[in-house]
Design an enzyme around this catalytic site. Structure first.
Site, PDB file in Angstrom:
ATOM      1  N   LYS A  33     -25.758-116.805 -34.876  1.00 44.40           N
ATOM      2  CA  LYS A  33     -24.535-116.499 -35.604  1.00 44.40           C
ATOM      3  C   LYS A  33     -23.280-116.733 -34.750  1.00 44.40           C
ATOM      4  O   LYS A  33     -22.344-117.400 -35.189  1.00 44.40           O
ATOM      5  CB  LYS A  33     -24.602-115.032 -36.034  1.00 44.40           C
ATOM      6  CG  LYS A  33     -23.409-114.541 -36.772  1.00 44.40           C
ATOM      7  CD  LYS A  33     -23.504-113.035 -36.905  1.00 44.40           C
ATOM      8  CE  LYS A  33     -23.260-112.365 -35.556  1.00 44.40           C
ATOM      9  NZ  LYS A  33     -23.119-110.911 -35.683  1.00 44.40           N
ATOM     10  N   THR A  34     -23.315-116.192 -33.535  1.00 43.23           N
ATOM     11  CA  THR A  34     -22.138-116.316 -32.682  1.00 43.23           C
ATOM     12  C   THR A  34     -21.873-117.777 -32.334  1.00 43.23           C
ATOM     13  O   THR A  34     -20.731-118.224 -32.295  1.00 43.23           O
ATOM     14  CB  THR A  34     -22.323-115.488 -31.398  1.00 43.23           C
ATOM     15  OG1 THR A  34     -22.726-114.180 -31.777  1.00 43.23           O
ATOM     16  CG2 THR A  34     -21.023-115.389 -30.642  1.00 43.23           C
ATOM     17  N   ASP A 225     -16.582-111.278 -38.872  1.00 41.77           N
ATOM     18  CA  ASP A 225     -17.944-111.101 -38.369  1.00 41.77           C
ATOM     19  C   ASP A 225     -18.522-109.801 -38.933  1.00 41.77           C
ATOM     20  O   ASP A 225     -17.770-108.892 -39.272  1.00 41.77           O
ATOM     21  CB  ASP A 225     -17.864-111.030 -36.837  1.00 41.77           C
ATOM     22  CG  ASP A 225     -19.223-111.157 -36.197  1.00 41.77           C
ATOM     23  OD1 ASP A 225     -20.173-111.541 -36.894  1.00 41.77           O
ATOM     24  OD2 ASP A 225     -19.335-110.859 -34.993  1.00 41.77           O
ATOM     25  N   GLU A 226     -19.818-109.701 -39.008  1.00 38.63           N
ATOM     26  CA  GLU A 226     -20.478-108.464 -39.477  1.00 38.63           C
ATOM     27  C   GLU A 226     -19.872-107.987 -40.805  1.00 38.63           C
ATOM     28  O   GLU A 226     -19.561-106.797 -40.963  1.00 38.63           O
ATOM     29  CB  GLU A 226     -20.344-107.345 -38.430  1.00 38.63           C
ATOM     30  CG  GLU A 226     -20.758-107.717 -37.033  1.00 38.63           C
ATOM     31  CD  GLU A 226     -22.260-107.651 -36.813  1.00 38.63           C
ATOM     32  OE1 GLU A 226     -23.011-107.603 -37.816  1.00 38.63           O
ATOM     33  OE2 GLU A 226     -22.676-107.675 -35.644  1.00 38.63           O
ATOM     34  N   GLN A 256     -28.751-105.919 -42.080  1.00 43.49           N
ATOM     35  CA  GLN A 256     -28.325-105.202 -40.878  1.00 43.49           C
ATOM     36  C   GLN A 256     -27.117-104.317 -41.137  1.00 43.49           C
ATOM     37  O   GLN A 256     -26.362-103.988 -40.214  1.00 43.49           O
ATOM     38  CB  GLN A 256     -28.008-106.198 -39.759  1.00 43.49           C
ATOM     39  CG  GLN A 256     -29.232-106.955 -39.289  1.00 43.49           C
ATOM     40  CD  GLN A 256     -28.931-107.843 -38.104  1.00 43.49           C
ATOM     41  OE1 GLN A 256     -28.622-107.370 -37.021  1.00 43.49           O
ATOM     42  NE2 GLN A 256     -29.009-109.152 -38.310  1.00 43.49           N
ATOM     43  N   ARG A 614     -34.321-106.646 -32.031  1.00 45.10           N
ATOM     44  CA  ARG A 614     -33.647-106.797 -30.748  1.00 45.10           C
ATOM     45  C   ARG A 614     -34.562-107.439 -29.722  1.00 45.10           C
ATOM     46  O   ARG A 614     -34.121-107.925 -28.689  1.00 45.10           O
ATOM     47  CB  ARG A 614     -33.182-105.441 -30.172  1.00 45.10           C
ATOM     48  CG  ARG A 614     -32.121-104.680 -30.954  1.00 45.10           C
ATOM     49  CD  ARG A 614     -30.968-105.511 -31.357  1.00 45.10           C
ATOM     50  NE  ARG A 614     -31.156-106.039 -32.700  1.00 45.10           N
ATOM     51  CZ  ARG A 614     -30.471-107.057 -33.209  1.00 45.10           C
ATOM     52  NH1 ARG A 614     -29.577-107.669 -32.496  1.00 45.10           N
ATOM     53  NH2 ARG A 614     -30.706-107.494 -34.430  1.00 45.10           N
TER      54      ARG A 614
END
Length: 768
Positions: A33-34, A225-226, A256, A614
């Site tokens: 994503k980043t 973002d998010e 998430q 994670r």
DNA sequence: GCTCACGAAATTTTT
DNA sequence: TTTCGTGAGC
């Protein structure tokens, strides 16, 4: 094709090269994503879009910093500094410095953190003659916060039928009244709380068309973002800003979404396609982070949630180990198991400390891990405890700076008016507060005009001296920078000297903290750009505003080789080779507070999903038969989420139910039915966020060089590479320093700790 | 105005 | 079990 587009997969490329029009990127965990976000920014700029016209909003300072850094790296120039990249809160705080006057706030408004805000609520509750035992600041505060996040004014709150019924049922009918009093008190103090930074930004855009017009045309390209964690205010602001150009790109993963308790509405991402015509949707479904087993388990568990955006997370990575499920007798055994396993994995699989994370649902669970890790001499760091800036001595010191900048800040004023002691007692302070309320003037004005209000001579003198001192500090502002002013405050108030003379352990620590604070102010002054990229503004006011928005996760010493302990919430966005998810028990995870509605339970499940994803290679889930809670032993069932994981991906040999073995596990961890092993009372050290074991003695743990040991060419050696040293063994490069002629590498050796090695002389073999 | 001792509450997550 | 706040006493 431009260089930076190489190495993107097809959907990633699609997302990056979409320039104009609304875009929604559904980004599964670990799907790059980043990388997509940062590459897209670079791509926009490569296509002639001015960096000044791009706005990127994140939820954490860390995410913002990383984004900025990576864009800078792709571009290879300083253009990236012009981008507006920051958290919602920090970007809006910065804009509000220029705009808040429209709402009647000073440009140097104070930002209240949660503690300040709770303290104001308490004051207000008492002033309204309500019982603060019943109207607990935390409860009232979260009601107010929820109202603000839902864009509800005090008046609307009072008139809302549903809300009023809720408050009546809880027997707290006066919350509406408190909300109104709280809001006007904050305004009077020239202060905004965290929610206000969003709310007031919204009000400016909503009520001042020229301001809206200005920012709509400044921020022609917006990225968020998010997005699954945005709340209604953030949603409305984004909508307003994007209304003209509709170049809005949101990135998120509904699976998430874990911040609904903070007002986030998952609806924002589910509904995005209806908000704009012609939304392009790209799904990033390939996971580059985790093993197949981990992805399978995560997918299967999250399937139990309803109403998701359909997607299929998959990976090309190896199958990996099975997920290990571990049952222990008590929470202490759980701690011991984790510490033992870390030690074992380090030796067996060449992991470093920093490859491990211990994740838990609640901060209170950290204790047993701290104790075991410390006993084993494994260095660790806890994220998310009390942040540096929340410590009492720091807040006290900062309160001076706050009053100097904004004398209306009553919270700060009350902190320092008699610190250090200067003969202004409780009675006097109360009297001042009452006068301030009666006259409806700031408390500081009561002090400046003290003579009018009939204080006794001694008191009057003390008050006047205090005012003179503050005025003196203010007079320094024009010619001195924030650091020099802070130093003067430390000297003049005697705070520094007083702490210096306090030779107790705590006094010493406090003294050091103040020194550290002063250093950090100096550092801030000397740094080229602020956290949110605001170049050049080094005023004390700017410093105070950004400091409040920092959390302790932000001063991350990324390079230090320590095991990381944090809540699952804090771990979002991070990844680790080996992950322990601890306390996987009913009423703990899912939390007993969050199993009353389907929505709550689904959020817990998403949290579980976040925890599991994670891990890159290895994952342990641990739970204890019984643990101490409120000082009492309680028994918990294994979490329902365990039952939702398909057996074939799980190794249950440590979980009790399956085959038990002769590993010695039972003896060490109590096994079944053994009496809970109460540990001998260990002298409890104060819980510190960081623990580094004493430096290993110079004794070297002997290492036999590999048979094929040949020294490599180390001229291009970089941090992160793994090397073998003839004597010290295997290790990883932490940093390369020193001059070009004499480069010095800091290497973290698995067996011999951290060493500095001069590359001109040492013989190293590059392993990777 | 400060210190000490006792009792009550606490634990869901945070910018 | 630990932390925090309150009230009495110096």
């Amino acid at each position: 094709m431009q260089d930076y587009l190489k190495g993107l997969n097809e959907p990633q490329l699609e997302a990056v090269t979409h320039i104009n029009g609304p875009l929604m990127i559904v980004a599964g965990a670990g799907s790059g994503k980043t990388k997509v976000l940062t590459t897209r920014i670079a791509h926009l700029m490569a296509h002639g879009i001015d960096s000044f016209n791009i706005l990127a909003l994140t939820f954490t300072n860390k995410a913002a910093a990383e984004m900025k850094e990576r864009v800078e790296k792709i571009l290879g120039n300083t253009e990236a500094r012009n981008l507006y990249i920051g958290t919602f809160h920090s970007v809006f705080a910065r804009l509000l410095r220029a705009e808040a006057h429209r709402l009647g706030y000073p440009a140097n408004f104070t930002i209240y953190d949660t503690d300040d805000s709770r303290s104001v609520i308490k004051t207000v509750v008492n002033e309204l003659n309500l019982d603060d035992k019943h109207y607990k600041p935390n409860i009232v505060g979260s009601r107010i916060s929820a109202a603000k996040n839902a864009l509800m004014t005090p008046a609307e709150y009072a008139l809302d039928h549903f809300i009023q019924q809720e408050d009546m049922r809880a027997n707290r009918p006066a919350i509406a009244q408190i909300y109104a009093a709280y809001a006007s008190r904050c305004f009077k103090n020239g202060a905004m709380d965290f929610d206000d930074l969003l709310l007031k930004m919204y009000e400016v855009l909503k009520h001042f068309p020229d301001a809206l017009h200005k920012y709509q045309h400044k921020f022609k390209y917006i990225m968020i973002d998010e997005y699954q964690d945005t709340n209604p205010v953030q949603y409305q602001i984004a909508k307003l800003l994007a209304a003209v150009h509709e170049n809005i790109c949101v990135v998120g993963d509904d699976a998430q979404s874990i911040y609904s308790f903070r007002g986030a509405t998952i609806e924002n991402i589910l509904q995005f396609q209806k908000d704009y015509d012609d939304v392009k949707v790209v799904k990033l479904e390939q996971n580059y982070r985790s093993s197949k087993n981990i992805i399978h388990v995560a997918n299967e568990v999250i399937r139990n949630n309803k109403g998701q955006i359909p997607k299929n997370l998959w990976t090309d990575n190896a199958e990996g180990d099975k997920i290990r499920l571990v049952r222990t007798m008590t929470d202490n055994d759980e701690g011991r198991f984790v510490a033992d396993t870390i030690q074992e994995q380090k030796l067996r699989n060449h992991y470093l400390n920093r490859d491990f994370a211990i994740l838990y649902r609640t901060n209170a669970q950290s204790r047993s891990f701290e104790e075991s890790l410390r006993r084993m001499g494994i260095p660790y760091r806890i994220y998310g405890g009390v942040s540096f800036y929340q410590r009492k001595e720091i807040k006290d010191f900062l309160a001076y700076l706050r009053v100097i900048i904004n004398t209306k800040d009553e919270e700060a004023l009350k902190r320092i008016i008699n610190y250090p002691v200067r003969g202004i007692g409780k009675t006097t302070i109360e009297k001042c507060v009452i006068i301030a309320n009666e006259q409806n003037i700031p408390m500081f004005d009561v002090l400046t005009r003290a003579a009018e209000f009939g204080f006794k001579a001694g008191t009057l003198e003390a008050l006047q001296n205090f005012v003179t001192m503050i005025r003196y500090f203010q007079s320094l502002l024009t010619e001195k920078n924030a650091y020099d002013v802070a130093v003067q405050v430390g000297k003049h108030t005697n705070i520094v000297k007083e702490l210096f003379n306090d030779k107790t352990t705590e006094g010493l620590a406090r003294y050091e903290n103040i020194q550290e604070l002063l250093n950090s102010i100096k550092e801030w002054i000397e740094s080229p750009a602020n956290e949110d990229g605001e170049v050049g503004n080094k005023s004390l006011g700017a410093y105070l505003q950004q400091i409040t928005l920092l959390t302790d996760a932000d001063d991350d010493k990324e390079n230090s080789d320590v095991v990381k302990l944090m809540t699952i919430h804090a771990a979002k966005g991070l990844e680790f080779g080996c992950v322990f998810v601890a306390g996987v028990e009913e009423s703990l995870f899912p939390s007993g507070m969050a199993i009353n509605t389907r929505e709550e339970l689904e959020e817990e499940r998403r949290l579980f999903y976040v925890a599991v994803t994670r891990a890159k290679q290895r994952l342990w889930l641990t739970y204890a038969n019984s643990r101490y809670r409120f000082g009492q032993l309680v028994q918990n069932e294994p979490s329902r989420f365990i039952d939702e994981m398909p057996e074939q991906y799980i190794d249950k040999s440590y979980a009790g139910g399956g085959a038990r073995n002769s590993t010695g596990f039972d003896q060490r961890f109590g096994g079944f039915g053994a009496a809970p092993a109460r540990k001998a009372p260990v002298s409890r050290q104060p819980s510190k966020p960081e623990y580094l074991p004493p430096a290993p003695p110079n004794k070297v743990v002997e290492h036999k060089p590999s048979i094929d040991f040949v020294a490599s060419d180390v001229s291009a050696l970089q941090a992160g590479q793994e090397v073998e040293h003839q004597k010290f063994g295997f290790g990883r490069i932490v940093a390369i320093e020193g001059s070009n002629h004499n480069p010095i590498a800091t290497i973290q050796f698995q067996l011999n700790g951290e060493k500095k090695i001069m590359l001109n002389y040492a013989k190293l073999r590059i392993v990777e």
